[in-house]
Design an enzyme around this catalytic site. Sequence first.
Site, PDB file in Angstrom:
ATOM      1  N   LYS A  70       0.802  -1.230   0.000  1.00  0.00           N
ATOM      2  CA  LYS A  70       0.000   0.000   0.000  1.00  0.00           C
ATOM      3  C   LYS A  70       0.836   1.282   0.000  1.00  0.00           C
ATOM      4  CE  LYS A  70      -4.235  -1.813   2.084  1.00  0.00           C
ATOM      5  NZ  LYS A  70      -5.275  -1.572   3.104  1.00  0.00           N
ATOM      6  N   ILE A 229     -13.445  -2.870  13.402  1.00  0.00           N
ATOM      7  CA  ILE A 229     -13.180  -3.138  11.985  1.00  0.00           C
ATOM      8  C   ILE A 229     -12.795  -4.592  11.735  1.00  0.00           C
ATOM      9  CG2 ILE A 229     -12.531  -0.722  11.636  1.00  0.00           C
ATOM     10  CD1 ILE A 229      -9.640  -1.762  11.118  1.00  0.00           C
TER      11      ILE A 229
END
Length: 287
Positions: A70, A229
């Site tokens: 990323k 999450i």
Amino acid sequence: MVNGRTNVLGVIGDPIEHTFSPAMHNAGLKALGLNYIYLPFHVLPQDLESAVCGARSLGIRGLNVTIPHKQNIIPYLDEIDPIAEMIGAVNTVKFDDDKTIGYNTDGYGCLRAISEVADVKNKRVTITGAGGAARAVAFQIAASGIDEMSILNRNHKKAEELASDLKSNLKKIDVDININACMMDDLDKELSESDILIDTTPLGMHPHVDDEPIATADMMHEDLLVNDIVYTPMETSLIKEAVKANAKVVYGYKMLLYQGIRSFEIWLDTKAPVDVMEKALLDVLGL
């Protein structure tokens, strides 16, 4: 049926075998009758640059990007969306006609999931954790009209660094809110004054489902919204405590769903079939 006109989308990472994205995206593509296929590609770190160049050369229309690429993919892109630039990480790449553009949809996914249940504007938000997921979530939420944010982490220095980075970057887009870096021991006090708790730590993630929750029911109030999450299991130890406290809950799989929805719409410039993609994701997650 795959044929000579089939367009390709995909996800790159190392490892990649665990990805749930193909089931979700292929269901959406099929529902819209689009001649596309979404595939996983195992890309080693040393092959990242050649993978990006190769994807463009092969006519791949878009990629999701997962660990560990990323941050490292950024130098190989022509352009980066402002939010992705502030976060310093990209999870979505679109191959436009003449350029390769990077986006980050992780924070968007979290914000949209929460916004289904409550408006974040003028709210006080507590985020636990200060890693990559916290960073993506914090930037998106902080830029969405909230009143105040507290970041709590066991390593207080990491919380301070994230808070400082948030403040300096948000000034560039004329966002000025109170951002506090706190010790994890302050969580009880912070929750008593908060409207939203977002836990970005891996506590309770399979197979460690019996981990002690980061917050217990006695620390929560009925007006609190709790978002964990972690999505495996769906009912983490934290979510179970929130239910006990009659707090509002947002399940972790929703962030995974909506970050994918946003990627889908960036690539295809069309509205994604949310219900179809959500069902496919829940099926592959076994939920």
